[in-house]
Write a protein that holds these residues in place. Structure first.
Motif, PDB file in Angstrom:
ATOM      1  N   LEU A 152     -32.638  15.346  28.037  1.00  0.00           N
ATOM      2  CA  LEU A 152     -31.664  15.300  27.921  1.00  0.00           C
ATOM      3  C   LEU A 152     -32.339  13.351  28.097  1.00  0.00           C
ATOM      4  O   LEU A 152     -32.678  12.585  28.121  1.00  0.00           O
ATOM      5  N   ASP A 153     -31.053  13.399  29.179  1.00  0.00           N
ATOM      6  CA  ASP A 153     -31.000  12.368  29.926  1.00  0.00           C
ATOM      7  C   ASP A 153     -32.437  12.398  30.568  1.00  0.00           C
ATOM      8  O   ASP A 153     -33.947  12.528  31.416  1.00  0.00           O
ATOM      9  N   SER A 162     -23.500   0.456  29.904  1.00  0.00           N
ATOM     10  CA  SER A 162     -21.821  -0.584  29.669  1.00  0.00           C
ATOM     11  C   SER A 162     -21.049   0.124  29.032  1.00  0.00           C
ATOM     12  O   SER A 162     -20.035  -0.592  29.143  1.00  0.00           O
ATOM     13  N   THR A 163     -21.488  -0.482  27.414  1.00  0.00           N
ATOM     14  CA  THR A 163     -21.143   0.046  26.657  1.00  0.00           C
ATOM     15  C   THR A 163     -20.666   0.656  25.387  1.00  0.00           C
ATOM     16  O   THR A 163     -19.780   1.718  25.309  1.00  0.00           O
ATOM     17  N   THR A 164     -22.676   1.196  24.601  1.00  0.00           N
ATOM     18  CA  THR A 164     -22.236   2.416  24.398  1.00  0.00           C
ATOM     19  C   THR A 164     -23.034   3.398  24.370  1.00  0.00           C
ATOM     20  O   THR A 164     -24.566   3.350  24.374  1.00  0.00           O
ATOM     21  N   ILE A 165     -23.323   4.834  23.735  1.00  0.00           N
ATOM     22  CA  ILE A 165     -24.629   5.356  24.316  1.00  0.00           C
ATOM     23  C   ILE A 165     -25.663   4.987  23.733  1.00  0.00           C
ATOM     24  O   ILE A 165     -26.825   4.818  23.562  1.00  0.00           O
ATOM     25  N   GLN A 166     -25.237   4.370  22.084  1.00  0.00           N
ATOM     26  CA  GLN A 166     -26.357   4.366  20.865  1.00  0.00           C
ATOM     27  C   GLN A 166     -27.116   3.103  21.559  1.00  0.00           C
ATOM     28  O   GLN A 166     -28.401   2.943  21.716  1.00  0.00           O
ATOM     29  N   LYS A 200     -22.151  13.450  24.451  1.00  0.00           N
ATOM     30  CA  LYS A 200     -23.456  12.091  24.424  1.00  0.00           C
ATOM     31  C   LYS A 200     -24.519  12.731  22.836  1.00  0.00           C
ATOM     32  O   LYS A 200     -24.682  11.541  22.546  1.00  0.00           O
ATOM     33  N   ILE A 201     -25.042  13.673  22.921  1.00  0.00           N
ATOM     34  CA  ILE A 201     -25.280  14.346  21.827  1.00  0.00           C
ATOM     35  C   ILE A 201     -25.056  13.831  19.909  1.00  0.00           C
ATOM     36  O   ILE A 201     -24.980  13.772  18.434  1.00  0.00           O
ATOM     37  N   LEU A 206     -27.436  12.446  16.832  1.00  0.00           N
ATOM     38  CA  LEU A 206     -29.290  13.714  16.857  1.00  0.00           C
ATOM     39  C   LEU A 206     -28.129  15.047  16.103  1.00  0.00           C
ATOM     40  O   LEU A 206     -29.092  15.954  15.490  1.00  0.00           O
ATOM     41  N   LEU A 207     -27.061  14.931  15.561  1.00  0.00           N
ATOM     42  CA  LEU A 207     -26.928  16.657  15.007  1.00  0.00           C
ATOM     43  C   LEU A 207     -26.752  16.371  13.102  1.00  0.00           C
ATOM     44  O   LEU A 207     -26.819  17.167  13.060  1.00  0.00           O
TER      45      LEU A 207
END
Length: 335
Positions: A152-153, A162-166, A200-201, A206-207
């Motif tokens: 993943l990482d 710094s804002t969203t995981i997207q 994170k996922i 991703l799900l």
């Protein structure tokens, strides 16, 4: 069907919910809507309905409207559900800290030539861990599919957001997963804890994508510790042994049909023949093309190679360039 009595209004459904390490049960009227079930889950977990990912219903949740009643989707007495989602207060922690607190640097200290010290003892420990480990399937394994294990990482996302995981998703993630899904069952394996992995996922989407399904997810608890000798020095670190998956699902996966993609080659030191190293994705780069090339390679070997362990994955980009012209015929067949 859901439980039924003389009075239609008294019918109820029982859901046994697993959320991370927690388990609880919810009994709710069969005439209640999916939205009402989500509200009950909110009370128990503080995960907002829009962030709830519910696995285990007869239909995938993205196919269901919130207005559908539970009796429309219940076809047995009880349901075992997996809830994935992160409470708002934990999400704020994720977005507010930098660097990420539980991420191990996947770039620094990589080791290409290593000798495993006390190999027999290492394998004995691994064997004990495999017996204790439980892998929960999010989606059923399909017959005659290969196994794709993805880090993943720094492989599918960076950790400099710094804002969203997207904003941290590597270009081509969803396109790659959608394209390779007809050929592979997919596993995400991260060396972080389940708390951060789940967050994170879920936020990456991703799900519940309609074009692919993640079969299962592994965190750092499924990893093994090894001691290696490099330049006359002994170093101990964690690795991702595919033996874990091969032993749990022997009817599906083996060294012949499995590939592990990671930005750190030391993670597949126990099964180097099945490892493929990609360049690390450490900061946002809209011009990054690594996953698009990787997609081509994964499709090509799925169609051309009977034994993945005999393919030189170190030269995967050369292989992709050499056989790229074959992709048009493959895509016409499967898409």
């Amino acid at each position: 069907m859901c439980e039924s009595g003389d009075d239609e209004m008294k019918r109820s459904c029982v859901f046994r919910v697993r959320w991370g390490k927690e388990s609880f049960s919810i009994q709710i009227s069969a005439t209640a809507t999916l939205w009402e079930l989500k509200q009950e889950l909110l009370k128990r977990t503080n995960v907002l309905p829009d962030r709830q990912k519910i696995l285990g219903l007869t239909l995938r949740p993205y196919l269901l409207a919130d207005t559908v009643t539970l009796q429309e989707v219940c076809n047995k007495n009880e349901y075992n559900l997996i809830l994935m989602g992160t409470p708002e207060e934990q999400l704020q922690q994720i977005y507010n800290h930098a660097p990420f607190p539980e991420i191990v640097d996947d770039v620094e200290g990589e080791s290409h030539r290593t000798e495993i010290v006390h190999f027999e003892k290492c394998m004995e420990t691994l064997e004990r861990n495999i017996k204790q480990l439980q892998i929960t399937l999010m989606n059923e394994l399909r017959p005659q599919k290969r196994l794709l294990v993805l880090d993943l990482d720094n492989t599918l996302m960076h950790n400099s957001y710094s804002t969203t995981i997207q904003d941290a998703i590597r270009p081509g993630v969803h396109e790659m997963l959608s394209t390779v899904y007809p050929f592979y069952d997919i596993c995400i394996w991260s060396q972080t804890s389940w708390r951060w992995l789940e967050a994170k996922i879920t936020e990456m989407g991703l799900l519940l994508c309609p074009h692919y399904a993640i079969s299962f997810v592994l965190d750092r608890l499924a990893m093994a510790s090894v001691t290696v000798r490099k330049k006359r020095q002994l170093k101990k670190h964690s690795v991702k042994p595919l033996q874990v998956v091969w032993r749990k699902f022997p009817d599906h996966f083996s060294p012949q049909n499995s590939i592990h993609v990671d930005d750190l080659s030391r993670n597949f030191v126990l099964n180097p023949e099945n490892g493929l190293k990609v360049s690390p994705y450490t900061t946002k780069d809209t011009n990054d093309r690594e996953l698009f090339l990787l997609t081509n390679y994964l499709v090509l070997i799925a169609q051309r190679e009977a034994d993945f362990s005999k393919v030189n994955h170190k030269k995967w980009k050369h292989y992709e360039r050499k056989h790229r012209r074959e992709l048009d015929n493959i895509f016409q067949t499967f898409f």
